[in-house]
Design a protein around this motif. Sequence first.
Motif, PDB file in Angstrom:
ATOM      1  N   ALA A 111       0.861  -1.182   0.000  1.00 41.06           N
ATOM      2  CA  ALA A 111       0.000   0.000   0.000  1.00 41.06           C
ATOM      3  C   ALA A 111       0.898   1.232   0.000  1.00 41.06           C
ATOM      4  CB  ALA A 111      -0.903   0.007   1.233  1.00 41.06           C
ATOM      5  N   THR A 112       0.632   2.157  -0.921  1.00 40.86           N
ATOM      6  CA  THR A 112       1.454   3.367  -1.010  1.00 40.86           C
ATOM      7  C   THR A 112       0.573   4.554  -1.362  1.00 40.86           C
ATOM      8  OG1 THR A 112       3.539   4.221  -1.892  1.00 40.86           O
ATOM      9  CG2 THR A 112       2.070   3.131  -3.460  1.00 40.86           C
ATOM     10  N   MET A 113       1.031   5.754  -1.057  1.00 39.84           N
ATOM     11  CA  MET A 113       0.181   6.932  -1.200  1.00 39.84           C
ATOM     12  C   MET A 113      -0.128   7.261  -2.658  1.00 39.84           C
ATOM     13  SD  MET A 113       1.709   9.371   1.852  1.00 39.84           S
ATOM     14  CE  MET A 113       0.636  10.774   1.534  1.00 39.84           C
ATOM     15  N   GLY A 114       0.913   7.462  -3.455  1.00 39.76           N
ATOM     16  CA  GLY A 114       0.687   7.766  -4.870  1.00 39.76           C
ATOM     17  C   GLY A 114       0.301   9.201  -5.152  1.00 39.76           C
ATOM     18  N   GLU A 115      -0.016   9.971  -4.129  1.00 34.02           N
ATOM     19  CA  GLU A 115      -0.340  11.387  -4.295  1.00 34.02           C
ATOM     20  C   GLU A 115       0.008  12.123  -3.014  1.00 34.02           C
ATOM     21  OE1 GLU A 115      -4.482  11.331  -5.208  1.00 34.02           O
ATOM     22  OE2 GLU A 115      -5.103  11.041  -3.122  1.00 34.02           O
ATOM     23  N   ARG A 116       0.348  13.390  -3.142  1.00 36.01           N
ATOM     24  CA  ARG A 116       0.689  14.250  -2.007  1.00 36.01           C
ATOM     25  C   ARG A 116       1.866  13.724  -1.198  1.00 36.01           C
ATOM     26  NH1 ARG A 116      -0.617  18.843  -2.967  1.00 36.01           N
ATOM     27  NH2 ARG A 116      -0.696  19.453  -0.772  1.00 36.01           N
ATOM     28  N   ASP A 117       2.690  12.854  -1.809  1.00 40.97           N
ATOM     29  CA  ASP A 117       3.855  12.297  -1.114  1.00 40.97           C
ATOM     30  C   ASP A 117       5.131  12.885  -1.705  1.00 40.97           C
ATOM     31  OD1 ASP A 117       3.878  11.018  -3.567  1.00 40.97           O
ATOM     32  OD2 ASP A 117       3.890   8.981  -2.753  1.00 40.97           O
ATOM     33  N   PHE A 118       6.288  12.361  -1.268  1.00 46.21           N
ATOM     34  CA  PHE A 118       7.564  12.887  -1.763  1.00 46.21           C
ATOM     35  C   PHE A 118       7.649  12.795  -3.284  1.00 46.21           C
ATOM     36  CE2 PHE A 118       9.304  11.622   2.590  1.00 46.21           C
ATOM     37  CZ  PHE A 118       9.366  12.922   3.054  1.00 46.21           C
ATOM     38  N   ILE A 130       4.079   1.159   2.638  1.00 43.24           N
ATOM     39  CA  ILE A 130       5.261   1.941   2.258  1.00 43.24           C
ATOM     40  C   ILE A 130       4.729   3.298   1.808  1.00 43.24           C
ATOM     41  CG2 ILE A 130       7.293   2.066   0.767  1.00 43.24           C
ATOM     42  CD1 ILE A 130       7.053  -0.983   0.372  1.00 43.24           C
ATOM     43  N   PRO A 131       4.647   4.281   2.714  1.00 39.72           N
ATOM     44  CA  PRO A 131       3.908   5.512   2.393  1.00 39.72           C
ATOM     45  C   PRO A 131       4.364   6.220   1.117  1.00 39.72           C
ATOM     46  CG  PRO A 131       4.275   5.380   4.745  1.00 39.72           C
ATOM     47  CD  PRO A 131       5.058   4.246   4.129  1.00 39.72           C
ATOM     48  N   ASP A 132       5.648   6.493   0.970  1.00 36.12           N
ATOM     49  CA  ASP A 132       6.101   7.210  -0.221  1.00 36.12           C
ATOM     50  C   ASP A 132       6.121   6.265  -1.420  1.00 36.12           C
ATOM     51  OD1 ASP A 132       7.217   9.371  -1.752  1.00 36.12           O
ATOM     52  OD2 ASP A 132       9.126   8.321  -1.638  1.00 36.12           O
ATOM     53  N   SER A 133       5.621   6.737  -2.545  1.00 32.82           N
ATOM     54  CA  SER A 133       5.454   5.866  -3.714  1.00 32.82           C
ATOM     55  C   SER A 133       6.660   5.843  -4.651  1.00 32.82           C
ATOM     56  CB  SER A 133       4.213   6.294  -4.503  1.00 32.82           C
ATOM     57  OG  SER A 133       4.322   7.646  -4.928  1.00 32.82           O
ATOM     58  N   SER A 134       7.759   6.532  -4.292  1.00 28.20           N
ATOM     59  CA  SER A 134       8.902   6.613  -5.209  1.00 28.20           C
ATOM     60  C   SER A 134       9.371   5.239  -5.676  1.00 28.20           C
ATOM     61  CB  SER A 134      10.063   7.353  -4.536  1.00 28.20           C
ATOM     62  OG  SER A 134       9.713   8.686  -4.239  1.00 28.20           O
ATOM     63  N   ARG A 137       9.123  11.569 -12.676  1.00 24.13           N
ATOM     64  CA  ARG A 137       9.626  12.124 -11.422  1.00 24.13           C
ATOM     65  C   ARG A 137      10.598  13.252 -11.753  1.00 24.13           C
ATOM     66  NH1 ARG A 137      13.372   9.176  -6.718  1.00 24.13           N
ATOM     67  NH2 ARG A 137      13.568  11.070  -5.473  1.00 24.13           N
ATOM     68  N   ALA A 138      10.449  14.397 -11.096  1.00 25.35           N
ATOM     69  CA  ALA A 138      11.223  15.587 -11.462  1.00 25.35           C
ATOM     70  C   ALA A 138      12.734  15.336 -11.408  1.00 25.35           C
ATOM     71  CB  ALA A 138      10.836  16.744 -10.542  1.00 25.35           C
ATOM     72  N   HIS A 139      13.200  14.760 -10.316  1.00 28.27           N
ATOM     73  CA  HIS A 139      14.637  14.473 -10.176  1.00 28.27           C
ATOM     74  C   HIS A 139      15.117  13.551 -11.283  1.00 28.27           C
ATOM     75  CE1 HIS A 139      18.398  13.128  -8.239  1.00 28.27           C
ATOM     76  NE2 HIS A 139      18.005  11.906  -8.539  1.00 28.27           N
ATOM     77  N   ASP A 140      14.378  12.474 -11.513  1.00 29.27           N
ATOM     78  CA  ASP A 140      14.789  11.491 -12.515  1.00 29.27           C
ATOM     79  C   ASP A 140      14.811  12.092 -13.912  1.00 29.27           C
ATOM     80  OD1 ASP A 140      14.860   9.771 -10.393  1.00 29.27           O
ATOM     81  OD2 ASP A 140      13.567   8.244 -11.276  1.00 29.27           O
ATOM     82  N   ALA A 141      13.878  12.985 -14.196  1.00 31.07           N
ATOM     83  CA  ALA A 141      13.853  13.613 -15.524  1.00 31.07           C
ATOM     84  C   ALA A 141      15.163  14.362 -15.789  1.00 31.07           C
ATOM     85  CB  ALA A 141      12.663  14.561 -15.637  1.00 31.07           C
ATOM     86  N   ALA A 200       5.168  12.667  -5.587  1.00 34.67           N
ATOM     87  CA  ALA A 200       4.233  13.533  -6.307  1.00 34.67           C
ATOM     88  C   ALA A 200       4.579  15.012  -6.189  1.00 34.67           C
ATOM     89  CB  ALA A 200       2.818  13.289  -5.776  1.00 34.67           C
ATOM     90  N   ASN A 201       5.160  15.416  -5.055  1.00 35.71           N
ATOM     91  CA  ASN A 201       5.404  16.840  -4.804  1.00 35.71           C
ATOM     92  C   ASN A 201       6.786  17.316  -5.234  1.00 35.71           C
ATOM     93  OD1 ASN A 201       2.877  17.402  -3.615  1.00 35.71           O
ATOM     94  ND2 ASN A 201       3.548  16.546  -1.652  1.00 35.71           N
ATOM     95  N   GLU A 202       7.581  16.432  -5.812  1.00 33.98           N
ATOM     96  CA  GLU A 202       8.980  16.781  -6.089  1.00 33.98           C
ATOM     97  C   GLU A 202       9.111  17.805  -7.219  1.00 33.98           C
ATOM     98  OE1 GLU A 202      12.638  14.022  -5.709  1.00 33.98           O
ATOM     99  OE2 GLU A 202      11.949  13.829  -7.778  1.00 33.98           O
ATOM    100  N   LYS A 203      10.026  18.758  -7.005  1.00 32.63           N
ATOM    101  CA  LYS A 203      10.454  19.706  -8.036  1.00 32.63           C
ATOM    102  C   LYS A 203      11.976  19.645  -8.102  1.00 32.63           C
ATOM    103  CE  LYS A 203       6.541  22.795  -7.152  1.00 32.63           C
ATOM    104  NZ  LYS A 203       6.107  24.164  -6.762  1.00 32.63           N
ATOM    105  N   SER A 204      12.534  19.928  -9.270  1.00 29.79           N
ATOM    106  CA  SER A 204      13.978  19.744  -9.450  1.00 29.79           C
ATOM    107  C   SER A 204      14.529  20.810 -10.389  1.00 29.79           C
ATOM    108  CB  SER A 204      14.250  18.343 -10.018  1.00 29.79           C
ATOM    109  OG  SER A 204      15.627  18.109 -10.181  1.00 29.79           O
TER     110      SER A 204
END
Length: 729
Positions: A165-172, A366-370, A481-485, A174-178
Amino acid sequence: MAKIIYTHTDEAPLLATYSLLPIIQAYAAKAGVEVETRDISVAARILAQFGLADDALGELGQLATTPEANIIKLPNISASIPQLKAAIAELQGKGYDIPDYPEHPTTDEERDARAKYDTVKGSAVNPVLREGNSDRRAPASVKNYAKAHPHRMGAWSADSKTNVATMGERDFFANEKSVVIPADDTLTIKLVGADGTETVLKDGLKVLAGEVVDATFMDVAALRRFLTEQVARAKAEGVLFSAHLKATMMKVSDPIIFGHVVQAFFPTLFEQYGEQIKAAGLSPNDGLGALLSAVEKLPEGEAIKAAVQQGLADGPALAMVDSDKGITNLHVPSDVIIDASMPAMIRTSGHMWGPDGEEHDTLAVIPDSSYAGVYQTVLDDCRANGAFDPSTMGSVPNVGLMAKAAEEYGSHDKTFEIPAAGTVQVLNSAGEVLLSHDVQPGDIWRACQTKDAPIRDWVKLAVSRARATGSPAVFWLDENRAHDANLIAKVKEYLPEHDTEGLTIEIMAPAAACAYSLERIRKGEDTISVTGNVLRDYNTDLFPILELGTSAKMLSVVPLMNGGGLFETGAGGSAPKHVQQLVKENYLRWDSLGEFFALVPSLELYAEQAGTPGAKVLAAALDRATETFLNEDKSPTRRVGGIDNRGSHFYLALYWAEELANQTEDAELAAAFKPLAEKLRAAEETIVAELNSVQGSPVDIGGYYQPDDAKAEAVMRPSATLNEALASF
């Protein structure tokens, strides 16, 4: 002057060192190889902060930036707050004048102590030493042994209800900027409150041209809703509830998340007694175990304990760390570490242990969906195709981006629990806002850095490993994912710098990369996973535990970016249980195979650094001896009665001496080792009897975090015959 530095660390690896290091030093000396130790244990790191011990970690950090570096790094404690407090108490009990850990510092003295202790917490050691990227793989001898002697794998059922089970939204995720930094600069992180007040969270943050800087946050309101839903889901589905985090490495964010899990599982407890618990200085972040231990002294103690029992009765069955002792998944934040706990579950039919002492299907939260999708992919594959077969399965070696505290594991000093509503901004020296997030009180905000030079080196290492092995290399990067991009753009820029003709090099999102690798594994094919820092940790446990039954038998080489080498010796996640077993029944189950493997390339590097050909002869003989060791099955057995860690060291010493006595490259070394080999072989029965005869009774090692050297050495070197043979040698 060239030397090998062998690190003095913690728990089971440290105890094994008392037995193994005298053998290594005796053999190395005959070939003119100098082996020294440096104490980077959690106890030594604490004492160094208060001027009571040498700063060995700082010294090694400097060494790691030079071509002279040759460091063998054993597993160390990545101290969670409960571990840190326990180590402080033990050291105080030994007479060291150090302060308590200040949970809520109010004076300058307490703030200074807290700052010093914060440098010891979590993955403090690794970023300092890892001045290179990681090349981690199973040596051929280990893989061949695993195929010939496959470890037990639990059968899988197509109707297994185990899931992630993972969040998929509003987590690390989903909210990432890079952003990629265009030129050398100094950044500031500040919180602009909704009322207009400005609070600097961090300033003086130096960055280099081409560096990738990310910022993200976990919405705590969304987290709490998610956790409440998962508790209800586990109850409805009739499966165990378990949380899988990494409160050791992610030492700021994950203990906070863990605390929210504890509160979500026991809502009535915290509604009724939350204020009293907080007023007593207790935190759910420290786990249920710390809470239950401390409430004994509170007037409401009995009522709080009753509320805990009611919460356990009302909620879903809770996964257990030790069902016999009543230690749950939520007792200690550092007990359930995701990279070890998830593979163990997958290997055991998708089960964890329940309160009844039986195995059950589990909801792994696993809360964060990364990276949660990686584990769901493996679960789905096993549900569809059954358990993996270690006798035929392929391998997934790893090339990991970790140099200079790359990615999330370098985020600790830039992670904050937000105190008030507002906007967190990352600004450059010109005052321009590079990244920003609107946040609420309690949100967990973090930034991390990944320098350009390590990324370029990572791409180079990936290509070189693909060329050396002929296996496909897959970069586990998600364009969404912003970092990965930003990393994908750099990978595409740097790949043309290398000859990739005839190589298969792909870029895939983590879940897809996992599915691709699993498909190849089942066909007996190898696939190199090229990952960032956290996935490096996850993958180098996940796949070895499935392939080999353990991640402790891996070869982990870190070619340092300025020359030299760091050689890591495997995972230490089960080390605490091993120490407990030793103290209880004088039996150490720790397997030092990782140390044997690390010593081979370390000796080879020493031969180059010092121009000492005998070091290369030592290395080649050790490599052959280790293969014999595996074929003769001399690793420690699990229980009293068989050979343990000390017995395995004796057999390594015997086989290594025989290989050196029989080699033809260095006649002088052969002549030196021939009498020792003959003496050890003749005394084999006596030595094994001496080693085994001490098993079964409790022993005193004089401390958990700082054992007494004389006591620990006496326990770990109980064979007078072996000790005399080494001393006279």
